[in-house]
Design a protein around this motif. Structure first.
Motif, PDB file in Angstrom:
ATOM      1  N   PHE A  28      29.571  20.894  -9.076  1.00 11.92           N
ATOM      2  CA  PHE A  28      30.370  20.502  -7.901  1.00 11.92           C
ATOM      3  C   PHE A  28      30.785  19.034  -7.991  1.00 11.92           C
ATOM      4  O   PHE A  28      31.898  18.672  -7.627  1.00 11.92           O
ATOM      5  CB  PHE A  28      29.599  20.782  -6.607  1.00 11.92           C
ATOM      6  CG  PHE A  28      29.763  22.201  -6.137  1.00 11.92           C
ATOM      7  CD1 PHE A  28      30.830  22.549  -5.314  1.00 11.92           C
ATOM      8  CD2 PHE A  28      28.894  23.192  -6.548  1.00 11.92           C
ATOM      9  CE1 PHE A  28      31.015  23.862  -4.901  1.00 11.92           C
ATOM     10  CE2 PHE A  28      29.067  24.506  -6.148  1.00 11.92           C
ATOM     11  CZ  PHE A  28      30.126  24.849  -5.321  1.00 11.92           C
ATOM     12  N   TYR A  29      29.853  18.220  -8.499  1.00  8.22           N
ATOM     13  CA  TYR A  29      30.177  16.801  -8.613  1.00  8.22           C
ATOM     14  C   TYR A  29      31.292  16.574  -9.634  1.00  8.22           C
ATOM     15  O   TYR A  29      32.267  15.870  -9.360  1.00  8.22           O
ATOM     16  CB  TYR A  29      28.914  16.012  -9.023  1.00  8.22           C
ATOM     17  CG  TYR A  29      29.185  14.557  -9.273  1.00  8.22           C
ATOM     18  CD1 TYR A  29      29.539  13.709  -8.226  1.00  8.22           C
ATOM     19  CD2 TYR A  29      29.118  14.035 -10.561  1.00  8.22           C
ATOM     20  CE1 TYR A  29      29.812  12.373  -8.458  1.00  8.22           C
ATOM     21  CE2 TYR A  29      29.388  12.703 -10.803  1.00  8.22           C
ATOM     22  CZ  TYR A  29      29.739  11.874  -9.751  1.00  8.22           C
ATOM     23  OH  TYR A  29      30.020  10.558  -9.984  1.00  8.22           O
ATOM     24  N   ILE A  30      31.177  17.205 -10.770  1.00  8.76           N
ATOM     25  CA  ILE A  30      32.182  17.026 -11.817  1.00  8.76           C
ATOM     26  C   ILE A  30      33.535  17.569 -11.350  1.00  8.76           C
ATOM     27  O   ILE A  30      34.579  16.931 -11.539  1.00  8.76           O
ATOM     28  CB  ILE A  30      31.727  17.710 -13.134  1.00  8.76           C
ATOM     29  CG1 ILE A  30      30.534  16.959 -13.729  1.00  8.76           C
ATOM     30  CG2 ILE A  30      32.868  17.795 -14.141  1.00  8.76           C
ATOM     31  CD1 ILE A  30      29.818  17.705 -14.847  1.00  8.76           C
ATOM     32  N   ALA A  31      33.515  18.741 -10.719  1.00 11.52           N
ATOM     33  CA  ALA A  31      34.775  19.360 -10.276  1.00 11.52           C
ATOM     34  C   ALA A  31      35.506  18.460  -9.290  1.00 11.52           C
ATOM     35  O   ALA A  31      36.735  18.351  -9.332  1.00 11.52           O
ATOM     36  CB  ALA A  31      34.509  20.727  -9.649  1.00 11.52           C
ATOM     37  N   GLY A  32      34.757  17.810  -8.406  1.00 10.49           N
ATOM     38  CA  GLY A  32      35.394  17.110  -7.300  1.00 10.49           C
ATOM     39  C   GLY A  32      35.608  15.621  -7.497  1.00 10.49           C
ATOM     40  O   GLY A  32      36.317  14.990  -6.719  1.00 10.49           O
ATOM     41  N   SER A  33      35.017  15.031  -8.520  1.00 15.64           N
ATOM     42  CA  SER A  33      35.092  13.580  -8.661  1.00 15.64           C
ATOM     43  C   SER A  33      36.034  13.182  -9.789  1.00 15.64           C
ATOM     44  O   SER A  33      36.459  14.025 -10.575  1.00 15.64           O
ATOM     45  CB  SER A  33      33.690  13.029  -8.944  1.00 15.64           C
ATOM     46  OG  SER A  33      33.176  13.629 -10.116  1.00 15.64           O
ATOM     47  N   GLY A  34      36.324  11.883  -9.858  1.00 20.11           N
ATOM     48  CA  GLY A  34      37.225  11.392 -10.905  1.00 20.11           C
ATOM     49  C   GLY A  34      38.552  12.124 -10.827  1.00 20.11           C
ATOM     50  O   GLY A  34      39.114  12.275  -9.744  1.00 20.11           O
TER      51      GLY A  34
END
Lengths: 538, 163
Positions: free
Chosen positions: A142-148
């Motif tokens: 979820f963090y990778i999908a939504g950040s950067g």
């Protein structure tokens, strides 16, 4: 608890209340827990539409949305939606069932190497082999999908892992040593950008889809207003500024408008905001020689990829625009803006009267745009209908969603379904052609089943119109495989789904059909009959 | 132009596939690729020799950095590098020829790794140029098989590439 249960708990912990999916044997343990956890599951009629619906949902909420499919064909059917989301930087977490881990590699029933197959189109993927990793994998996904720069992340869950017993505790924080997006923006570069803005005579903001990702459209507008900088949009950036704004000059690109392309070809400073300079957007890169280019993007790999850049700024648009705003002043660009207004005025053409029994799509879309309530969401499909919509809908405060990078036909209806599920209070309308409609009309059933009442407008010309146009222009008008003979009567088709519908064969019928569409709380379909020889750029 | 790129990656299954796939789909040409675990067993180091312009090199670095499992990417000027490749060369070698092959091996500091009645296998670790040269020297005897590892590289001097 079981991993399957932990997966459902992880979704809960991420605030996920709705998922889109299609079950199968290899994902059954998880489905059982979805049910127990009370997470709303929208049963689409084809897995690809689970992905597109999640995309529509994510674009409305700004957070990763979830699509679920089973192993093998269920998973491979998701791939087009994954690739579509990847191109347009849409945050998504895809969960697929996989055959038991001890069977992987033996070509057992419904086995597909989905992490391998989807690799070119995902931001990251996991094939979970250790049940104890479940919580970390979900948190990181979820963090990778939504950040950067957001994107799709795939989690492939073997059947035996889903059934394994673990101690479950969802992590509070994420620490991935190899993934630390740079968000702040280099102060010196921002200073240089501000100086370039101050020094320029013909500045131009080119606003892309990244403004929505960063929730920075309002700041972009503030900067434009404060420093008197005209604004053009890429297709993905449409609706980031009201269409009637005096500083707005339309969409650039191969199918863009004259004033916008004139602006990009004649500016002395191009400020690219969350735009990746796609080949359809900036068609004449050589015309930019001599112009200073400021490129602000969260993804460093986009800067300098397609266009040489004078001042690169890597980071989050919200943070960077906030700093730029502090350094910007009221500059006079009256002459430049007047030149652009002149171009805009000279490009205006009288409406062509269509042949009998047909509607000029420009006239229809313009009328629709004027009739829409504030904050409406328009999902444009791909083909001529997309360009007609993007060029003429003229949204003031609404939102336009389309498959910009991938150009995926069949995006609009499931995306509208997802957008409506996320924002039931908003008017959500899919606009497609009769070609793309027939790739996605099965989702009318999903709308009915789940009471998600998006609306649909189909531009019917019995052709794959954009291909027809290419054949007319470049292949001696030899029309090959573009006639859609055999298509159903759409009014009867809508009726079969219990959806009221209207056919518009003359512009005089358009307003009442639009009014009927907007008046109903449930789904509604309008068929707009268009000349098969209608051009893309009207 | 040849570029040497060192990449520190998480030692996970599938990382090499991601890196190799990236090169394939972005149209980057790889001359050689070598991978092995580092002193930290959770980290592997990939050494890539790639061909391309400065633009290509910049894109390779940026795109590699986008892979979540990639921890660090560095590209080096060949002058600051110690580059080595290992080669095994099996040649036809009659008993009467052994003495001269052994003499040849001594000159280039190669090892005799295996020997049979009519073959000899030599092992050399050196720069790519020297390995190619050695191969040419052995060609007249009849090369039966050559296996090369691909180059690995490390910065000269006291500096080291770590996290």
């Amino acid at each position: 608890m079981t991993v399957a249960r932990a997966m459902a708990k992880a979704l809960k912990a991420e605030g996920i209340t709705t998922v889109f999916g299609y079950p199968g044997a290899a994902i059954c343990p998880f489905y059982d827990e979805l049910y127990k956890e009370g997470i709303r599951h929208i049963l689409v009629r084809h897995e690809v539409n689970a992905g597109h619906s999640a995309s529509g949902y994510a674009r409305m909420t700004g957070r990763p949305a979830v699509a679920v499919a089973t192993s093998g064909p269920g998973a491979t059917n998701l791939i087009t939606a994954i690739a579509t989301a990847h191109m347009d930087s849409i945050p998504m977490v895809l969960i697929t069932g996989q055959v038991s881990s001890d069977m992987i590699g033996r070509d057992v029933f419904q086995e597909a190497d989905i992490t391998g197959a989807a690799e070119p189109f995902v931001k990251h993927s996991y094939l979970v082999k250790d049940p104890e990793e479940t919580a970390t994998v979900f948190k990181n996904a979820f963090y990778i999908a939504g950040s950067g720069r957001p994107g799709p992340v795939l989690i492939d869950m073997p059947m035996d892992i889903q059934k394994a017993q673990i101690e479950f505790e969802y992590p509070d924080s994420v620490n991935i040593r190899s993934y630390k997006p740079n968000l702040d923006g280099n102060k010196l570069q921002i200073k240089r950008a501000a100086a370039a803005i101050a020094a320029s005579e013909r500045p131009l903001i080119c606003a892309g889809g990244g403004l929505f990702t960063a929730n920075a459209a309002g700041l972009m507008r503030e900067l434009a207003e404060r420093a008197n900088i005209p604004v053009v949009n890429t297709m993905m950036g449409l609706s980031s500024i009201p269409a009637s704004h005096p500083l707005f000059f339309g969409m650039i690109g191969m199918h863009g408008c004259r004033a916008a392309n004139y602006a990009i070809n004649n500016c002395d400073l191009l400020i690219l905001l969350g735009a990746r300079v796609g080949d359809r957007a900036v068609t004449a890169i050589n015309r930019l020689e001599g112009a200073t280019v400021i490129h602000i993007d969260v993804d460093p790999a986009e800067i300098g990829k397609n266009l040489p850049v004078t001042i690169p700024v890597v980071g989050d648009l919200k943070r960077i625009l906030t700093q730029l705003l502090q350094q910007a002043e009221n500059y006079d660009h009256y002459d430049w803006i007047q030149r652009l207004n002149g171009e805009k005025a000279s490009a205006e053409k009288p409406l062509q009267k269509p042949k009998d029994g047909c509607v000029n799509p420009k006239e229809f879309i313009t009328m629709l745009g004027k009739s829409l309530p504030d904050n409406s969401v328009i999902c444009a499909d791909v083909g001529q209908n997309q360009i007609w919509t993007c060029a003429n809908i003229n949204l003031e405060n609404g939102r336009l969603l389309t498959s910009g990078g991938m150009g995926t036909m069949g995006y609009s209806v499931p995306a509208a379904l997802g957008a409506k599920a996320a924002a039931p209070e908003k008017e959500v309308i899919a606009i497609c052609g009769d070609g793309s409609f027939q790739m996605q009309f099965m989702e009318l059933a999903t709308m009915r089943q789940h009471g998600i009442f998006a609306k649909v407008i189909v531009m019917v010309n019995n052709r794959l119109g954009m291909v027809r146009e290419v054949q007319t222009n470049a292949y001696g008008d030899r029309q090959t495989a573009v006639a859609l003979d055999g298509s159903p009567d759409l009014i009867k088709l809508a009726d079969a789904y219990g959806i009221p519908a209207a056919r518009v064969t003359d512009i005089s019928q358009a307003q009442s059909a639009i009014d009927a569409l907007l008046a109903t709380k449930e789904s509604y379909l309008i068929e707009v009959v268009v000349d098969e020889n209608e051009k893309t750029i009207l | 132009m040849k570029h040497t790129i060192s990449v520190l990656v998480e030692n996970h299954a599938g990382v090499l596939a991601r890196v190799a796939g990236l090169f394939a789909r972005r149209g980057f040409n790889i001359d050689s690729l070598a991978v092995g675990v580092t002193d930290d067993e959770k980290i592997s180091r990939i050494t890539i020799i790639a061909d391309g312009t400065d633009y290509t090199l910049e894109q390779i670095e940026k795109q590699l950095n986008k892979l979540i499992d990639v921890i660090k990417v560095r590209h080096f000027d060949s002058r600051e590098l110690l580059t080595r490749e290992l080669v095994l060369i099996k040649i036809a070698c009659q008993p009467s020829q052994r003495a001269e092959v052994i003499a040849l091996a001594e000159i280039v500091k190669a090892k005799i790794s295996d020997i049979t009645v009519n073959t000899m296998t030599l092992e050399l670790s050196d720069s790519v140029d020297k390995i190619k040269n050695f191969e040419e020297l052995l060609r007249p005897y009849g090369i039966k098989e050559v296996v090369r590892t691909g180059s690995i590289a490390m910065q000269k001097g006291g500096v080291s590439m770590k996290l």
